[in-house]
Write a protein that holds these residues in place. Structure first.
Motif, PDB file in Angstrom:
ATOM      1  N   SER A 165      37.109  60.340  29.376  1.00  0.00           N
ATOM      2  CA  SER A 165      38.344  61.109  29.299  1.00  0.00           C
ATOM      3  C   SER A 165      39.105  60.923  30.599  1.00  0.00           C
ATOM      4  CB  SER A 165      38.054  62.593  29.064  1.00  0.00           C
ATOM      5  OG  SER A 165      37.278  63.123  30.098  1.00  0.00           O
ATOM      6  N   GLY A 166      40.399  61.244  30.549  1.00  0.00           N
ATOM      7  CA  GLY A 166      41.195  61.255  31.767  1.00  0.00           C
ATOM      8  C   GLY A 166      42.194  60.130  31.925  1.00  0.00           C
ATOM      9  N   GLY A 167      42.234  59.193  30.997  1.00  0.00           N
ATOM     10  CA  GLY A 167      43.219  58.126  31.110  1.00  0.00           C
ATOM     11  C   GLY A 167      44.613  58.635  30.808  1.00  0.00           C
ATOM     12  N   GLY A 168      45.592  57.767  30.995  1.00  0.00           N
ATOM     13  CA  GLY A 168      46.966  58.154  30.697  1.00  0.00           C
ATOM     14  C   GLY A 168      47.966  57.273  31.392  1.00  0.00           C
ATOM     15  N   LEU A 169      49.201  57.759  31.429  1.00  0.00           N
ATOM     16  CA  LEU A 169      50.320  57.049  32.040  1.00  0.00           C
ATOM     17  C   LEU A 169      50.687  57.735  33.351  1.00  0.00           C
ATOM     18  CD1 LEU A 169      52.716  55.024  31.931  1.00  0.00           C
ATOM     19  CD2 LEU A 169      53.947  56.760  30.603  1.00  0.00           C
ATOM     20  N   VAL A 170      50.841  56.938  34.385  1.00  0.00           N
ATOM     21  CA  VAL A 170      51.178  57.485  35.701  1.00  0.00           C
ATOM     22  C   VAL A 170      52.090  56.503  36.417  1.00  0.00           C
ATOM     23  CG1 VAL A 170      49.166  56.469  36.838  1.00  0.00           C
ATOM     24  CG2 VAL A 170      50.197  58.557  37.774  1.00  0.00           C
ATOM     25  N   GLN A 171      52.931  57.016  37.298  1.00  0.00           N
ATOM     26  CA  GLN A 171      53.786  56.135  38.088  1.00  0.00           C
ATOM     27  C   GLN A 171      53.005  55.524  39.244  1.00  0.00           C
ATOM     28  OE1 GLN A 171      57.213  58.479  39.244  1.00  0.00           O
ATOM     29  NE2 GLN A 171      58.386  57.698  37.495  1.00  0.00           N
ATOM     30  N   ALA A 172      53.475  54.390  39.703  1.00  0.00           N
ATOM     31  CA  ALA A 172      52.849  53.740  40.856  1.00  0.00           C
ATOM     32  C   ALA A 172      52.791  54.714  42.028  1.00  0.00           C
ATOM     33  CB  ALA A 172      53.629  52.488  41.238  1.00  0.00           C
ATOM     34  N   GLY A 173      51.635  54.710  42.693  1.00  0.00           N
ATOM     35  CA  GLY A 173      51.413  55.634  43.794  1.00  0.00           C
ATOM     36  C   GLY A 173      50.750  56.919  43.375  1.00  0.00           C
ATOM     37  N   GLY A 174      50.665  57.147  42.089  1.00  0.00           N
ATOM     38  CA  GLY A 174      50.061  58.362  41.563  1.00  0.00           C
ATOM     39  C   GLY A 174      48.547  58.285  41.484  1.00  0.00           C
ATOM     40  N   SER A 175      47.977  59.344  40.911  1.00  0.00           N
ATOM     41  CA  SER A 175      46.515  59.464  40.821  1.00  0.00           C
ATOM     42  C   SER A 175      46.084  59.849  39.413  1.00  0.00           C
ATOM     43  CB  SER A 175      46.014  60.539  41.795  1.00  0.00           C
ATOM     44  OG  SER A 175      46.315  60.219  43.127  1.00  0.00           O
ATOM     45  N   LEU A 176      44.891  59.430  39.077  1.00  0.00           N
ATOM     46  CA  LEU A 176      44.227  59.838  37.840  1.00  0.00           C
ATOM     47  C   LEU A 176      42.748  59.998  38.131  1.00  0.00           C
ATOM     48  CD1 LEU A 176      45.741  57.511  35.055  1.00  0.00           C
ATOM     49  CD2 LEU A 176      46.052  59.982  35.254  1.00  0.00           C
ATOM     50  N   ARG A 177      42.092  60.838  37.341  1.00  0.00           N
ATOM     51  CA  ARG A 177      40.643  61.006  37.454  1.00  0.00           C
ATOM     52  C   ARG A 177      40.020  60.785  36.088  1.00  0.00           C
ATOM     53  NH1 ARG A 177      36.838  66.232  38.152  1.00  0.00           N
ATOM     54  NH2 ARG A 177      35.293  65.408  39.600  1.00  0.00           N
ATOM     55  N   LEU A 178      39.126  59.810  36.024  1.00  0.00           N
ATOM     56  CA  LEU A 178      38.395  59.527  34.796  1.00  0.00           C
ATOM     57  C   LEU A 178      37.032  60.211  34.843  1.00  0.00           C
ATOM     58  CD1 LEU A 178      39.068  55.690  34.364  1.00  0.00           C
ATOM     59  CD2 LEU A 178      40.471  57.636  33.632  1.00  0.00           C
ATOM     60  N   MET A 219      25.502  54.137  36.789  1.00  0.00           N
ATOM     61  CA  MET A 219      26.695  54.410  35.994  1.00  0.00           C
ATOM     62  C   MET A 219      27.872  53.729  36.677  1.00  0.00           C
ATOM     63  SD  MET A 219      26.330  58.374  34.768  1.00  0.00           S
ATOM     64  CE  MET A 219      27.474  58.161  33.381  1.00  0.00           C
ATOM     65  N   GLY A 220      28.875  53.433  35.894  1.00  0.00           N
ATOM     66  CA  GLY A 220      30.004  52.761  36.512  1.00  0.00           C
ATOM     67  C   GLY A 220      31.196  52.625  35.594  1.00  0.00           C
ATOM     68  N   TRP A 221      32.178  51.947  36.124  1.00  0.00           N
ATOM     69  CA  TRP A 221      33.420  51.689  35.404  1.00  0.00           C
ATOM     70  C   TRP A 221      33.771  50.220  35.494  1.00  0.00           C
ATOM     71  CZ3 TRP A 221      35.609  55.631  32.686  1.00  0.00           C
ATOM     72  CH2 TRP A 221      35.176  56.923  32.986  1.00  0.00           C
ATOM     73  N   TYR A 222      34.157  49.669  34.381  1.00  0.00           N
ATOM     74  CA  TYR A 222      34.715  48.339  34.295  1.00  0.00           C
ATOM     75  C   TYR A 222      36.098  48.472  33.670  1.00  0.00           C
ATOM     76  CZ  TYR A 222      30.181  46.169  35.290  1.00  0.00           C
ATOM     77  OH  TYR A 222      29.017  45.772  35.891  1.00  0.00           O
ATOM     78  N   ARG A 223      36.913  47.445  33.818  1.00  0.00           N
ATOM     79  CA  ARG A 223      38.232  47.484  33.196  1.00  0.00           C
ATOM     80  C   ARG A 223      38.591  46.124  32.636  1.00  0.00           C
ATOM     81  NH1 ARG A 223      41.963  48.315  38.660  1.00  0.00           N
ATOM     82  NH2 ARG A 223      41.724  46.186  39.492  1.00  0.00           N
ATOM     83  N   GLN A 224      39.486  46.149  31.647  1.00  0.00           N
ATOM     84  CA  GLN A 224      39.944  44.910  31.030  1.00  0.00           C
ATOM     85  C   GLN A 224      41.429  45.015  30.766  1.00  0.00           C
ATOM     86  OE1 GLN A 224      37.802  43.722  27.500  1.00  0.00           O
ATOM     87  NE2 GLN A 224      38.430  41.597  27.743  1.00  0.00           N
ATOM     88  N   ALA A 225      42.174  44.139  31.411  1.00  0.00           N
ATOM     89  CA  ALA A 225      43.608  44.064  31.202  1.00  0.00           C
ATOM     90  C   ALA A 225      43.903  43.048  30.104  1.00  0.00           C
ATOM     91  CB  ALA A 225      44.304  43.651  32.498  1.00  0.00           C
ATOM     92  N   PRO A 226      45.054  43.149  29.450  1.00  0.00           N
ATOM     93  CA  PRO A 226      45.385  42.198  28.373  1.00  0.00           C
ATOM     94  C   PRO A 226      45.302  40.762  28.849  1.00  0.00           C
ATOM     95  CG  PRO A 226      46.938  44.012  28.387  1.00  0.00           C
ATOM     96  CD  PRO A 226      46.098  44.169  29.616  1.00  0.00           C
ATOM     97  N   GLY A 227      44.587  39.942  28.096  1.00  0.00           N
ATOM     98  CA  GLY A 227      44.470  38.530  28.406  1.00  0.00           C
ATOM     99  C   GLY A 227      43.511  38.205  29.531  1.00  0.00           C
ATOM    100  N   GLY A 286      31.102  52.948  26.918  1.00  0.00           N
ATOM    101  CA  GLY A 286      31.984  53.879  26.250  1.00  0.00           C
ATOM    102  C   GLY A 286      33.026  53.147  25.425  1.00  0.00           C
ATOM    103  N   GLN A 287      33.861  53.918  24.751  1.00  0.00           N
ATOM    104  CA  GLN A 287      34.853  53.332  23.850  1.00  0.00           C
ATOM    105  C   GLN A 287      36.093  52.844  24.593  1.00  0.00           C
ATOM    106  OE1 GLN A 287      34.453  56.514  24.357  1.00  0.00           O
ATOM    107  NE2 GLN A 287      36.501  57.437  24.510  1.00  0.00           N
ATOM    108  N   GLY A 288      36.239  53.236  25.825  1.00  0.00           N
ATOM    109  CA  GLY A 288      37.372  52.798  26.632  1.00  0.00           C
ATOM    110  C   GLY A 288      38.490  53.824  26.646  1.00  0.00           C
ATOM    111  N   THR A 289      39.172  53.905  27.775  1.00  0.00           N
ATOM    112  CA  THR A 289      40.332  54.786  27.900  1.00  0.00           C
ATOM    113  C   THR A 289      41.444  54.006  28.600  1.00  0.00           C
ATOM    114  OG1 THR A 289      41.090  56.960  28.661  1.00  0.00           O
ATOM    115  CG2 THR A 289      39.548  55.812  30.100  1.00  0.00           C
ATOM    116  N   GLN A 290      42.643  54.139  28.077  1.00  0.00           N
ATOM    117  CA  GLN A 290      43.777  53.376  28.601  1.00  0.00           C
ATOM    118  C   GLN A 290      44.341  54.030  29.854  1.00  0.00           C
ATOM    119  OE1 GLN A 290      45.283  50.387  27.325  1.00  0.00           O
ATOM    120  NE2 GLN A 290      46.363  50.491  29.293  1.00  0.00           N
ATOM    121  N   VAL A 291      44.526  53.208  30.873  1.00  0.00           N
ATOM    122  CA  VAL A 291      45.231  53.618  32.086  1.00  0.00           C
ATOM    123  C   VAL A 291      46.451  52.714  32.229  1.00  0.00           C
ATOM    124  CG1 VAL A 291      45.150  53.735  34.601  1.00  0.00           C
ATOM    125  CG2 VAL A 291      43.192  54.502  33.251  1.00  0.00           C
ATOM    126  N   THR A 292      47.625  53.315  32.282  1.00  0.00           N
ATOM    127  CA  THR A 292      48.859  52.562  32.425  1.00  0.00           C
ATOM    128  C   THR A 292      49.611  53.061  33.651  1.00  0.00           C
ATOM    129  OG1 THR A 292      49.028  52.273  30.033  1.00  0.00           O
ATOM    130  CG2 THR A 292      51.017  51.871  31.330  1.00  0.00           C
TER     131      THR A 292
END
Length: 123
Positions: free
Chosen positions: A7-20, A34-42, A114-120
């Motif tokens: 949980s915790g993904g979402g849309l944020v402006q550059a310079g902002g913060s999010l907590r997953l 435990m950890g986090w991986y990420r995958q960007a399009p392509g 996990g199923q993945g959460t989008q961060v934009t």
């Protein structure tokens, strides 16, 4: 079987913060890494950060100094605090856990995702 719920993904402006957050549940003897991986399009999935049950951490160079991984072993939950976010951090973030268990007297380790959460991050 182990379930990881992010949980915790979402849309944020550059310079902002999010907590997953990533909460593990199910049947297991121990949660080791435990950890986090990420995958960007392509792009291929890449490591972001990991933390062992003892608290040892590892970060990708691209996030060092901006992201902090932590965990609450009593709650079987890992957290990723992301500060100073950049547009290039935009990706689907996947929680990862290496779980230990016994089959009879034999100890095994299994990897779960996990199923993945989008961060934009918008510019």
């Amino acid at each position: 079987q182990v379930q990881l719920v992010e949980s915790g993904g979402g849309l944020v402006q550059a310079g902002g913060s999010l907590r997953l957050s990533c909460a593990a549940s199910g049947s297991f003897f121990s949660i080791n890494t435990m950890g986090w991986y990420r995958q960007a399009p392509g792009k291929q999935r890449e490591l972001v950060a990991t933390i062992t049950s003892g608290g040892n951490t590892n970060y990708a160079n691209s996030v060092k100094g901006r992201f902090t991984i932590s965990r609450d072993n009593a709650k079987n939950t890992a957290y990723l605090q992301m500060n100073s976010l950049k547009p290039e951090d935009t990706a689907v973030y996947y929680c990862y856990a290496r779980v230990g268990g016994y089959s009879g007297s034999l100890y095994h380790e299994y990897d779960y995702w996990g199923q993945g959460t989008q961060v934009t991050v918008s510019s």
